[in-house]
Design an enzyme around this catalytic site. Structure first.
Site, PDB file in Angstrom:
ATOM      1  N   ARG A   1       0.838  -1.202   0.000  1.00 42.43           N
ATOM      2  CA  ARG A   1       0.000   0.000   0.000  1.00 42.43           C
ATOM      3  C   ARG A   1       0.876   1.257   0.000  1.00 42.43           C
ATOM      4  O   ARG A   1       1.912   1.296   0.672  1.00 42.43           O
ATOM      5  CB  ARG A   1      -0.919   0.008   1.217  1.00 42.43           C
ATOM      6  CG  ARG A   1      -1.967  -1.102   1.187  1.00 42.43           C
ATOM      7  CD  ARG A   1      -2.905  -1.007   2.378  1.00 42.43           C
ATOM      8  NE  ARG A   1      -3.939  -2.037   2.317  1.00 42.43           N
ATOM      9  CZ  ARG A   1      -3.808  -3.263   2.828  1.00 42.43           C
ATOM     10  NH1 ARG A   1      -2.704  -3.598   3.458  1.00 42.43           N
ATOM     11  NH2 ARG A   1      -4.798  -4.141   2.723  1.00 42.43           N
TER      12      ARG A   1
ATOM     13  N   HIS B   1      -1.924   3.040  -5.607  1.00 42.86           N
ATOM     14  CA  HIS B   1      -2.559   1.853  -5.049  1.00 42.86           C
ATOM     15  C   HIS B   1      -2.816   0.813  -6.126  1.00 42.86           C
ATOM     16  O   HIS B   1      -2.891  -0.394  -5.852  1.00 42.86           O
ATOM     17  CB  HIS B   1      -3.874   2.242  -4.361  1.00 42.86           C
ATOM     18  CG  HIS B   1      -4.345   1.259  -3.348  1.00 42.86           C
ATOM     19  ND1 HIS B   1      -4.904   0.059  -3.677  1.00 42.86           N
ATOM     20  CD2 HIS B   1      -4.330   1.295  -1.986  1.00 42.86           C
ATOM     21  CE1 HIS B   1      -5.239  -0.609  -2.582  1.00 42.86           C
ATOM     22  NE2 HIS B   1      -4.893   0.117  -1.543  1.00 42.86           N
TER      23      HIS B   1
ATOM     24  N   HIS C   1      -3.382  -9.315   2.813  1.00 43.68           N
ATOM     25  CA  HIS C   1      -4.820  -9.526   2.917  1.00 43.68           C
ATOM     26  C   HIS C   1      -5.080 -10.659   3.892  1.00 43.68           C
ATOM     27  O   HIS C   1      -4.339 -11.646   3.921  1.00 43.68           O
ATOM     28  CB  HIS C   1      -5.414  -9.885   1.552  1.00 43.68           C
ATOM     29  CG  HIS C   1      -5.487  -8.732   0.614  1.00 43.68           C
ATOM     30  ND1 HIS C   1      -5.693  -8.874  -0.741  1.00 43.68           N
ATOM     31  CD2 HIS C   1      -5.375  -7.397   0.830  1.00 43.68           C
ATOM     32  CE1 HIS C   1      -5.711  -7.692  -1.317  1.00 43.68           C
ATOM     33  NE2 HIS C   1      -5.523  -6.773  -0.378  1.00 43.68           N
TER      34      HIS C   1
END
Length: 446
Positions: free
Chosen positions: A246, A349, A376
Protein backbone atom coordinates in the site's frame (compact mmCIF):
# COMPACT_ATOMS: atom_id res chain seq x y z
CA UNK A 1 -21.71 21.19 65.57
CA UNK A 2 -19.29 23.70 67.02
CA UNK A 3 -16.33 21.57 68.10
CA UNK A 4 -14.02 23.28 65.56
CA UNK A 5 -12.97 26.85 64.95
CA UNK A 6 -10.67 28.52 62.42
CA UNK A 7 -7.74 28.57 64.84
CA UNK A 8 -7.94 24.80 65.42
CA UNK A 9 -8.32 24.17 61.70
CA UNK A 10 -5.35 26.33 60.71
CA UNK A 11 -3.14 24.78 63.37
CA UNK A 12 -3.98 21.22 62.28
CA UNK A 13 -0.80 19.79 60.77
CA UNK A 14 -0.66 17.03 58.14
CA UNK A 15 0.61 13.60 59.15
CA UNK A 16 1.94 10.63 57.27
CA UNK A 17 -1.62 9.38 56.90
CA UNK A 18 -4.82 11.37 56.58
CA UNK A 19 -7.01 11.83 59.66
CA UNK A 20 -10.35 13.43 60.59
CA UNK A 21 -11.30 16.33 62.87
CA UNK A 22 -14.94 16.19 64.02
CA UNK A 23 -17.10 19.31 64.16
CA UNK A 24 -20.22 17.37 65.18
CA UNK A 25 -23.48 16.14 63.63
CA UNK A 26 -21.64 14.29 60.85
CA UNK A 27 -19.37 17.13 59.72
CA UNK A 28 -15.65 16.34 59.59
CA UNK A 29 -12.52 17.96 58.23
CA UNK A 30 -10.25 15.45 56.49
CA UNK A 31 -6.60 16.44 56.90
CA UNK A 32 -4.39 15.13 54.12
CA UNK A 33 -0.67 15.75 53.51
CA UNK A 34 -1.51 18.28 50.80
CA UNK A 35 -5.09 19.42 51.48
CA UNK A 36 -7.95 19.90 53.98
CA UNK A 37 -11.41 18.82 52.79
CA UNK A 38 -14.85 18.97 54.42
CA UNK A 39 -16.72 15.64 54.57
CA UNK A 40 -20.29 14.84 55.67
CA UNK A 41 -20.60 11.30 57.10
CA UNK A 42 -23.81 9.42 57.83
CA UNK A 43 -25.28 5.91 57.80
CA UNK A 44 -27.75 4.71 55.19
CA UNK A 45 -29.31 1.22 55.28
CA UNK A 46 -26.81 0.23 57.95
CA UNK A 47 -23.77 1.26 55.92
CA UNK A 48 -21.55 4.30 56.26
CA UNK A 49 -21.79 6.90 53.52
CA UNK A 50 -19.57 9.91 52.87
CA UNK A 51 -20.08 13.08 50.86
CA UNK A 52 -17.29 15.48 50.00
CA UNK A 53 -18.44 19.07 50.54
CA UNK A 54 -15.40 21.03 49.39
CA UNK A 55 -11.86 22.12 50.33
CA UNK A 56 -10.90 24.41 53.16
CA UNK A 57 -10.36 27.43 53.14
CA UNK A 58 -12.18 27.82 49.79
CA UNK A 59 -15.21 26.50 51.68
CA UNK A 60 -15.10 28.24 55.10
CA UNK A 61 -16.31 26.69 58.33
CA UNK A 62 -19.68 28.50 58.40
CA UNK A 63 -20.51 27.48 54.82
CA UNK A 64 -19.51 23.86 55.50
CA UNK A 65 -21.87 23.74 58.50
CA UNK A 66 -24.67 25.14 56.37
CA UNK A 67 -24.14 22.48 53.71
CA UNK A 68 -24.00 19.70 56.30
CA UNK A 69 -27.32 20.86 57.83
CA UNK A 70 -28.89 20.86 54.34
CA UNK A 71 -27.76 17.27 53.80
CA UNK A 72 -29.16 16.31 57.25
CA UNK A 73 -32.52 17.90 56.37
CA UNK A 74 -32.73 15.81 53.20
CA UNK A 75 -32.06 12.66 55.20
CA UNK A 76 -34.74 13.65 57.71
CA UNK A 77 -37.17 13.92 54.79
CA UNK A 78 -36.26 10.39 53.68
CA UNK A 79 -34.02 11.41 50.79
CA UNK A 80 -30.53 9.98 50.36
CA UNK A 81 -28.18 12.90 49.52
CA UNK A 82 -26.07 10.63 47.33
CA UNK A 83 -29.02 10.00 45.00
CA UNK A 84 -29.65 13.73 44.74
CA UNK A 85 -26.04 14.28 43.74
CA UNK A 86 -26.16 11.52 41.15
CA UNK A 87 -29.31 12.98 39.60
CA UNK A 88 -27.72 16.41 39.49
CA UNK A 89 -24.57 15.00 37.90
CA UNK A 90 -26.72 13.25 35.27
CA UNK A 91 -28.58 16.48 34.50
CA UNK A 92 -25.27 18.29 34.14
CA UNK A 93 -23.95 15.57 31.85
CA UNK A 94 -26.99 15.75 29.62
CA UNK A 95 -26.78 19.54 29.60
CA UNK A 96 -23.22 19.26 28.27
CA UNK A 97 -24.52 17.11 25.39
CA UNK A 98 -27.65 19.08 24.59
CA UNK A 99 -26.82 19.83 20.93
CA UNK A 100 -26.01 17.68 17.93
CA UNK A 101 -22.46 19.04 17.67
CA UNK A 102 -21.63 18.40 21.33
CA UNK A 103 -22.97 14.86 21.12
CA UNK A 104 -21.15 14.19 17.85
CA UNK A 105 -17.82 15.38 19.23
CA UNK A 106 -18.33 13.25 22.36
CA UNK A 107 -19.03 10.19 20.15
CA UNK A 108 -15.87 10.78 18.10
CA UNK A 109 -13.75 11.28 21.22
CA UNK A 110 -15.14 8.07 22.72
CA UNK A 111 -14.41 6.06 19.56
CA UNK A 112 -10.83 7.32 19.56
CA UNK A 113 -10.43 6.68 23.28
CA UNK A 114 -11.70 3.10 22.89
CA UNK A 115 -9.02 2.56 20.20
CA UNK A 116 -11.60 1.93 17.52
CA UNK A 117 -10.23 4.79 15.40
CA UNK A 118 -6.87 6.31 14.67
CA UNK A 119 -6.39 10.03 15.27
CA UNK A 120 -6.35 10.57 11.50
CA UNK A 121 -9.68 8.84 10.95
CA UNK A 122 -11.29 10.68 13.88
CA UNK A 123 -10.11 13.96 12.34
CA UNK A 124 -11.57 12.95 8.97
CA UNK A 125 -15.01 12.18 10.44
CA UNK A 126 -14.93 15.44 12.41
CA UNK A 127 -14.10 17.41 9.27
CA UNK A 128 -16.99 15.85 7.33
CA UNK A 129 -19.45 16.86 10.04
CA UNK A 130 -17.92 20.34 10.39
CA UNK A 131 -18.35 20.96 6.66
CA UNK A 132 -21.70 19.33 5.97
CA UNK A 133 -23.77 19.08 9.18
CA UNK A 134 -22.69 21.41 12.01
CA UNK A 135 -23.39 24.69 10.14
CA UNK A 136 -27.05 23.73 9.73
CA UNK A 137 -28.06 21.63 12.77
CA UNK A 138 -24.96 21.56 14.99
CA UNK A 139 -26.29 24.08 17.53
CA UNK A 140 -29.73 22.46 17.73
CA UNK A 141 -30.99 20.13 20.43
CA UNK A 142 -31.22 16.72 18.80
CA UNK A 143 -34.90 16.20 19.60
CA UNK A 144 -35.77 19.45 17.77
CA UNK A 145 -34.18 18.51 14.43
CA UNK A 146 -36.76 17.61 11.81
CA UNK A 147 -36.08 14.69 9.42
CA UNK A 148 -36.40 17.02 6.43
CA UNK A 149 -33.56 19.19 7.74
CA UNK A 150 -31.14 16.30 7.79
CA UNK A 151 -32.32 15.12 4.37
CA UNK A 152 -31.55 18.57 2.95
CA UNK A 153 -28.03 18.42 4.41
CA UNK A 154 -27.40 15.05 2.76
CA UNK A 155 -28.80 16.12 -0.60
CA UNK A 156 -26.64 19.24 -0.65
CA UNK A 157 -23.63 16.92 -0.63
CA UNK A 158 -25.10 14.57 -3.24
CA UNK A 159 -26.14 17.39 -5.57
CA UNK A 160 -22.53 18.60 -5.68
CA UNK A 161 -21.57 15.20 -7.07
CA UNK A 162 -20.21 13.71 -3.86
CA UNK A 163 -22.49 10.75 -3.37
CA UNK A 164 -19.95 8.65 -1.48
CA UNK A 165 -19.31 11.53 0.94
CA UNK A 166 -23.05 11.87 1.50
CA UNK A 167 -23.19 8.17 2.34
CA UNK A 168 -20.33 8.50 4.81
CA UNK A 169 -21.87 11.54 6.46
CA UNK A 170 -25.20 9.75 6.84
CA UNK A 171 -23.43 6.78 8.41
CA UNK A 172 -21.78 9.11 10.93
CA UNK A 173 -25.09 10.80 11.74
CA UNK A 174 -26.73 7.39 12.30
CA UNK A 175 -24.04 6.58 14.86
CA UNK A 176 -24.36 9.98 16.57
CA UNK A 177 -28.11 9.55 17.05
CA UNK A 178 -27.69 6.02 18.40
CA UNK A 179 -24.96 7.27 20.74
CA UNK A 180 -27.37 9.95 21.99
CA UNK A 181 -29.99 7.27 22.70
CA UNK A 182 -27.44 5.12 24.51
CA UNK A 183 -26.44 8.06 26.72
CA UNK A 184 -30.02 9.06 27.48
CA UNK A 185 -29.68 12.39 25.65
CA UNK A 186 -32.40 11.38 23.18
CA UNK A 187 -35.56 9.34 23.65
CA UNK A 188 -35.48 6.19 21.47
CA UNK A 189 -38.78 7.19 19.86
CA UNK A 190 -37.15 10.44 18.63
CA UNK A 191 -34.40 8.62 16.75
CA UNK A 192 -35.60 8.90 13.16
CA UNK A 193 -32.22 8.35 11.45
CA UNK A 194 -31.36 5.04 9.78
CA UNK A 195 -29.32 3.70 6.88
CA UNK A 196 -32.10 4.65 4.42
CA UNK A 197 -32.54 8.27 5.53
CA UNK A 198 -32.40 10.64 2.61
CA UNK A 199 -33.12 8.03 -0.05
CA UNK A 200 -29.55 8.23 -1.34
CA UNK A 201 -28.72 5.76 -4.11
CA UNK A 202 -25.97 3.29 -3.34
CA UNK A 203 -22.63 4.56 -4.63
CA UNK A 204 -21.16 2.66 -7.55
CA UNK A 205 -18.31 0.37 -6.61
CA UNK A 206 -15.20 1.90 -8.13
CA UNK A 207 -11.81 0.24 -7.96
CA UNK A 208 -8.47 2.01 -8.03
CA UNK A 209 -7.29 2.64 -11.58
CA UNK A 210 -4.69 0.02 -12.53
CA UNK A 211 -2.88 -1.14 -15.66
CA UNK A 212 -3.18 -4.88 -16.25
CA UNK A 213 -2.09 -5.07 -19.88
CA UNK A 214 1.59 -6.15 -20.18
CA UNK A 215 2.31 -3.78 -23.08
CA UNK A 216 0.86 -0.78 -21.22
CA UNK A 217 2.73 -1.78 -18.07
CA UNK A 218 5.97 -1.98 -20.10
CA UNK A 219 5.42 1.58 -21.31
CA UNK A 220 4.75 2.79 -17.75
CA UNK A 221 7.94 1.13 -16.49
CA UNK A 222 9.97 2.86 -19.18
CA UNK A 223 8.36 6.19 -18.27
CA UNK A 224 9.26 5.63 -14.61
CA UNK A 225 12.86 4.83 -15.60
CA UNK A 226 12.96 8.14 -17.52
CA UNK A 227 11.46 10.17 -14.64
CA UNK A 228 13.58 13.25 -13.97
CA UNK A 229 11.90 14.52 -10.80
CA UNK A 230 12.99 14.22 -7.19
CA UNK A 231 15.34 11.28 -6.68
CA UNK A 232 13.40 10.07 -3.61
CA UNK A 233 10.14 10.16 -5.54
CA UNK A 234 11.80 8.25 -8.39
CA UNK A 235 12.93 5.57 -5.94
CA UNK A 236 9.39 5.24 -4.57
CA UNK A 237 8.02 4.99 -8.12
CA UNK A 238 10.46 2.19 -8.94
CA UNK A 239 9.72 0.24 -5.76
CA UNK A 240 5.92 0.57 -5.94
CA UNK A 241 5.38 -1.94 -8.80
CA UNK A 242 8.13 -4.28 -7.52
CA UNK A 243 6.86 -4.63 -3.95
CA UNK A 244 3.16 -3.79 -4.56
CA UNK A 245 2.47 -2.75 -0.96
CA UNK A 246 0.00 0.00 0.00
CA UNK A 247 1.28 3.53 -0.80
CA UNK A 248 0.82 4.65 2.82
CA UNK A 249 2.79 1.68 4.06
CA UNK A 250 5.58 2.39 1.56
CA UNK A 251 5.95 6.07 2.40
CA UNK A 252 6.07 5.32 6.16
CA UNK A 253 8.93 2.83 5.79
CA UNK A 254 11.89 3.36 8.14
CA UNK A 255 15.46 2.27 7.60
CA UNK A 256 15.30 0.55 10.98
CA UNK A 257 12.64 -1.78 9.50
CA UNK A 258 14.75 -2.79 6.49
CA UNK A 259 17.35 -5.54 6.61
CA UNK A 260 19.43 -5.15 3.44
CA UNK A 261 21.59 -8.16 4.25
CA UNK A 262 18.62 -10.35 5.07
CA UNK A 263 16.68 -8.97 2.04
CA UNK A 264 13.63 -8.31 4.21
CA UNK A 265 11.40 -5.37 5.11
CA UNK A 266 9.49 -5.76 8.39
CA UNK A 267 6.39 -3.56 8.43
CA UNK A 268 5.22 -2.88 12.01
CA UNK A 269 1.46 -3.16 12.68
CA UNK A 270 1.15 0.59 13.38
CA UNK A 271 2.13 1.32 9.76
CA UNK A 272 -0.31 -1.18 8.26
CA UNK A 273 -3.94 -0.86 7.28
CA UNK A 274 -5.85 -2.51 10.13
CA UNK A 275 -8.09 -1.72 13.07
CA UNK A 276 -6.62 0.66 15.62
CA UNK A 277 -6.87 -1.92 18.42
CA UNK A 278 -4.98 -4.43 16.24
CA UNK A 279 -2.18 -1.92 15.70
CA UNK A 280 -1.79 -1.54 19.46
CA UNK A 281 -2.05 -5.25 20.24
CA UNK A 282 1.41 -6.58 21.07
CA UNK A 283 0.42 -9.95 19.61
CA UNK A 284 -0.15 -8.57 16.10
CA UNK A 285 2.85 -9.68 14.01
CA UNK A 286 4.80 -7.47 11.63
CA UNK A 287 4.10 -7.92 7.91
CA UNK A 288 7.19 -9.38 6.21
CA UNK A 289 8.05 -8.17 2.71
CA UNK A 290 10.91 -10.03 0.98
CA UNK A 291 13.04 -7.75 -1.19
CA UNK A 292 14.15 -8.78 -4.70
CA UNK A 293 17.63 -7.90 -5.93
CA UNK A 294 16.33 -4.92 -7.93
CA UNK A 295 14.67 -3.42 -4.83
CA UNK A 296 17.90 -3.79 -2.86
CA UNK A 297 19.74 -1.83 -5.55
CA UNK A 298 17.22 1.01 -5.31
CA UNK A 299 17.45 1.10 -1.52
CA UNK A 300 21.26 1.03 -1.47
CA UNK A 301 21.31 3.98 -3.87
CA UNK A 302 18.93 5.85 -1.56
CA UNK A 303 20.72 4.97 1.68
CA UNK A 304 23.36 7.77 1.54
CA UNK A 305 20.64 10.37 0.97
CA UNK A 306 18.01 9.52 3.60
CA UNK A 307 19.62 6.82 5.78
CA UNK A 308 20.81 5.18 7.84
CA UNK A 309 17.93 5.89 10.24
CA UNK A 310 14.49 7.48 10.03
CA UNK A 311 12.11 7.60 7.06
CA UNK A 312 13.32 5.97 3.85
CA UNK A 313 11.19 8.36 1.78
CA UNK A 314 11.88 11.53 3.70
CA UNK A 315 10.36 14.80 2.51
CA UNK A 316 13.00 17.17 1.21
CA UNK A 317 10.75 20.21 1.65
CA UNK A 318 12.45 21.01 4.97
CA UNK A 319 15.83 19.32 5.21
CA UNK A 320 16.08 20.08 8.93
CA UNK A 321 13.09 17.85 9.70
CA UNK A 322 14.65 14.41 9.68
CA UNK A 323 11.39 12.62 10.55
CA UNK A 324 9.14 14.24 7.99
CA UNK A 325 7.65 11.79 5.46
CA UNK A 326 6.97 12.49 1.83
CA UNK A 327 3.35 13.41 1.10
CA UNK A 328 0.75 10.67 0.74
CA UNK A 329 -0.04 12.15 -2.69
CA UNK A 330 3.55 12.12 -3.97
CA UNK A 331 3.34 8.93 -6.05
CA UNK A 332 0.02 9.89 -7.65
CA UNK A 333 1.34 13.39 -8.41
CA UNK A 334 4.40 11.82 -10.07
CA UNK A 335 2.17 9.54 -12.16
CA UNK A 336 0.17 12.58 -13.29
CA UNK A 337 3.41 14.34 -14.22
CA UNK A 338 4.25 11.33 -16.36
CA UNK A 339 0.93 11.78 -18.17
CA UNK A 340 -1.19 9.13 -16.46
CA UNK A 341 -4.74 9.93 -15.35
CA UNK A 342 -4.95 8.70 -11.75
CA UNK A 343 -8.73 8.38 -11.97
CA UNK A 344 -8.87 6.35 -15.16
CA UNK A 345 -5.40 4.89 -15.89
CA UNK A 346 -3.11 4.30 -12.92
CA UNK A 347 -2.72 5.12 -9.23
CA UNK A 348 -0.11 4.28 -6.63
CA UNK A 349 -2.56 1.85 -5.05
CA UNK A 350 -3.23 0.36 -8.48
CA UNK A 351 0.18 -1.32 -8.56
CA UNK A 352 -1.30 -3.87 -6.17
CA UNK A 353 -4.01 -4.84 -8.65
CA UNK A 354 -1.44 -4.85 -11.46
CA UNK A 355 0.78 -7.32 -9.62
CA UNK A 356 -2.13 -9.38 -8.29
CA UNK A 357 -3.44 -9.87 -11.84
CA UNK A 358 -0.24 -10.43 -13.82
CA UNK A 359 1.58 -12.59 -11.28
CA UNK A 360 -1.41 -14.90 -11.36
CA UNK A 361 -1.81 -14.83 -15.16
CA UNK A 362 1.80 -14.74 -16.32
CA UNK A 363 3.71 -16.48 -13.53
CA UNK A 364 1.05 -18.86 -12.27
CA UNK A 365 1.59 -18.34 -8.55
CA UNK A 366 -1.00 -19.60 -6.10
CA UNK A 367 -3.61 -17.09 -5.03
CA UNK A 368 -2.91 -17.66 -1.33
CA UNK A 369 0.78 -16.75 -1.69
CA UNK A 370 -0.05 -13.52 -3.54
CA UNK A 371 -2.73 -12.59 -1.00
CA UNK A 372 -0.32 -13.00 1.89
CA UNK A 373 2.18 -10.74 0.16
CA UNK A 374 -0.59 -8.15 -0.23
CA UNK A 375 -1.24 -8.45 3.55
CA UNK A 376 -4.82 -9.53 2.92
CA UNK A 377 -6.48 -11.57 5.63
CA UNK A 378 -7.77 -15.03 4.85
CA UNK A 379 -11.33 -15.07 3.53
CA UNK A 380 -11.97 -18.51 5.01
CA UNK A 381 -14.13 -18.82 8.10
CA UNK A 382 -11.84 -18.30 11.11
CA UNK A 383 -8.91 -18.16 8.67
CA UNK A 384 -7.52 -15.04 10.29
CA UNK A 385 -7.52 -16.75 13.68
CA UNK A 386 -5.95 -20.08 12.79
CA UNK A 387 -4.13 -19.75 9.46
CA UNK A 388 -1.01 -17.71 10.27
CA UNK A 389 1.28 -19.01 7.54
CA UNK A 390 3.48 -16.30 5.99
CA UNK A 391 4.65 -18.28 2.90
CA UNK A 392 7.84 -16.28 3.22
CA UNK A 393 10.12 -18.55 1.19
CA UNK A 394 7.58 -18.91 -1.60
CA UNK A 395 7.13 -15.14 -1.63
CA UNK A 396 10.89 -14.61 -1.88
CA UNK A 397 10.86 -16.61 -5.11
CA UNK A 398 7.70 -14.94 -6.32
CA UNK A 399 8.86 -11.33 -5.90
CA UNK A 400 12.20 -12.09 -7.55
CA UNK A 401 10.46 -13.65 -10.54
CA UNK A 402 8.09 -10.67 -10.65
CA UNK A 403 10.94 -8.15 -10.54
CA UNK A 404 12.72 -10.06 -13.32
CA UNK A 405 9.52 -10.03 -15.36
CA UNK A 406 9.23 -6.26 -14.90
CA UNK A 407 12.79 -5.88 -16.19
CA UNK A 408 11.92 -7.98 -19.22
CA UNK A 409 8.85 -5.88 -19.95
CA UNK A 410 10.76 -2.61 -19.56
CA UNK A 411 13.42 -3.95 -21.95
CA UNK A 412 10.76 -4.57 -24.59
CA UNK A 413 10.79 -8.36 -24.36
CA UNK A 414 7.56 -10.12 -25.24
CA UNK A 415 6.05 -12.18 -22.48
CA UNK A 416 4.76 -15.48 -23.83
CA UNK A 417 2.13 -17.67 -22.23
CA UNK A 418 4.82 -20.34 -22.14
CA UNK A 419 6.37 -18.43 -19.27
CA UNK A 420 3.63 -19.83 -17.07
CA UNK A 421 4.51 -23.30 -18.31
CA UNK A 422 8.20 -22.76 -17.48
CA UNK A 423 7.22 -21.73 -13.96
CA UNK A 424 5.07 -24.81 -13.53
CA UNK A 425 7.91 -27.04 -14.75
CA UNK A 426 10.32 -25.42 -12.27
CA UNK A 427 7.75 -25.76 -9.52
CA UNK A 428 7.13 -29.44 -10.25
CA UNK A 429 10.89 -30.07 -10.27
CA UNK A 430 11.22 -28.36 -6.90
CA UNK A 431 8.35 -30.42 -5.46
CA UNK A 432 9.92 -33.63 -6.76
CA UNK A 433 13.28 -32.66 -5.25
CA UNK A 434 11.61 -31.95 -1.92
CA UNK A 435 9.77 -35.28 -2.03
CA UNK A 436 13.00 -37.09 -2.87
CA UNK A 437 14.71 -35.43 0.08
CA UNK A 438 11.94 -36.55 2.41
CA UNK A 439 12.17 -40.10 1.05
CA UNK A 440 15.93 -40.19 1.60
CA UNK A 441 15.48 -38.97 5.17
CA UNK A 442 12.88 -41.66 5.86
CA UNK A 443 15.15 -44.35 4.34
CA UNK A 444 18.12 -43.24 6.46
CA UNK A 445 16.05 -43.52 9.65
CA UNK A 446 15.18 -47.12 8.83
Amino acid sequence: MGQLNDLLIKSAKPRDKEYLLADGEGLYLRIRPTSKVWVYRYREAGKEAKLSLGPYPALPLAAARKMARAEAEMRAAGVDPRLVRREEAERNRLARLNTFELTARAWIAQAHKDRQWSAGYAEKVTRHLELHIFPWIGSRAMDTVAPTELVRCLHRIKDRGHLETAQRVREAVVHVYQYAVDLGVLEPARNFVNSRTGGLPAPRSRHYAAITDPDELARLLRDIAAYRGNVITRAALRLAPMLFQRPGQLRLAHWEDIDLEGKLWRCPPEKMKMREWQKRDSRTPAHLVPLPTQALEVLRDLLPLTGPTGPVFRSMAKRTEATRYMSDNTINAALRNLGYDTKEQMTGHGFRATARTLIRELLGWDREVIERHLAHVSDEELGGSYDRATHLEQRRQMVQMWADLLDDLAAGKTVQPAQTHRFQVRRQARLKADAAGVARAEKSRH
